[in-house]
Design an enzyme around this catalytic site. Sequence first.
Site, PDB file in Angstrom:
ATOM      1  CB  SER A 142       1.477  -1.580  -0.258  1.00 23.60           C
ATOM      2  OG  SER A 142       1.347  -1.804  -1.645  1.00 23.60           O
ATOM      3  CE1 TYR A 167      -3.701  -1.757   0.179  1.00 26.10           C
ATOM      4  CE2 TYR A 167      -2.189  -1.504  -1.680  1.00 26.10           C
ATOM      5  CZ  TYR A 167      -2.559  -2.137  -0.500  1.00 26.10           C
ATOM      6  OH  TYR A 167      -1.770  -3.149   0.013  1.00 26.10           O
TER       7      TYR A 167
END
Length: 347
Positions: A142, A167
């Site tokens: 990501s 995350y």
Amino acid sequence: MKILITGTAGFIGFHLAKRLISRGDEVVGLDNINDYYDVNLKYGRLAQTGIEKEDIEYGKTVCSKKYPNYKFIKLNLEDKEEVNKLFKEEKFDKVCHLAAQAGVRYSLENPDAYIQSNIVGHMNILEAVRHNEVQALSYASSSSVYGLNKKQPFSTDDNVDHPISLYAATKKADELMSHTYSYLYNIPTTGLRFFTVYGPWGRPDMALFKFVKNILEDKPIDVYNYGEMQRDFTYIDDIVEGIVRVIDNPPKGNPQWDGKPSESVAPYKVYNIGNGNPVKLMDFIEAIEETIGKKAKKNLLPMQPGDVPSTWADTTALERDLGYKPIVDVKKGIKKFVEWYREFYNI
């Protein structure tokens, strides 16, 4: 080629599965169909690939009613025994691991879900790949890993040691674990740092989905950091093209490695997949308003914890190694999303 795609009830996994099925690959899709967001959207995606809701049972492989070269299995990545069983039975040539607990903000509310899915689940995939003669692994990372990095555009040649959400930290951990397996077991692994993916069948927790929904329903939209944000919005077809090129071109080790974080003496790579053209949030909202033909009511708010004010992908490595650069203009992408949204929700 026989390919496992994890996360095929998800946004990117669904589109990738359709692409690989259409070119003739034998594809097995995996997803646990969790309720992080509306499961009806997930079942809707699966139905597009010939997998009907009533046929799905945990641990049972379902054959597509539309494509003879596609099967689906509902499975938790944390279920090591069932994951290993699947790998032994199917004997995959390659694996594209996209399943994960997504969302920056939700990681502040439910951190355990991220450890189980993104750490334990990723580890189980690595072990299954190691023990079942899989030729190569590609996986979702990501743009969130860039965290507090100040230099832009974000480059895979820069260190990413200061994430600001759990995350992001789990995605950085996935890259580190993957390098270890590349080095120890000579497994080609490629991490894909996605930048703000959007398009038809997108996720309801993403800005475009929320904005379109609220504008059409005459509700205000939440605009964080008082609109002083920019994002490297990347259309789903561009993302899928980048993934396919990565799947078809596993990395090799670099004997002359000079210490760049994005590669290694091991068969390991990390790429940004982004448009390389950041868009101001207010310009993005204006493009949505033009497409819908209606002005948004804006609720201006401060920055949320875990968010960054700007993302911008340096795609030099992707262009150099794989001859590809995302090309879809944001206005065209928004138009396609709005058309899909109106059709799916009968508006």
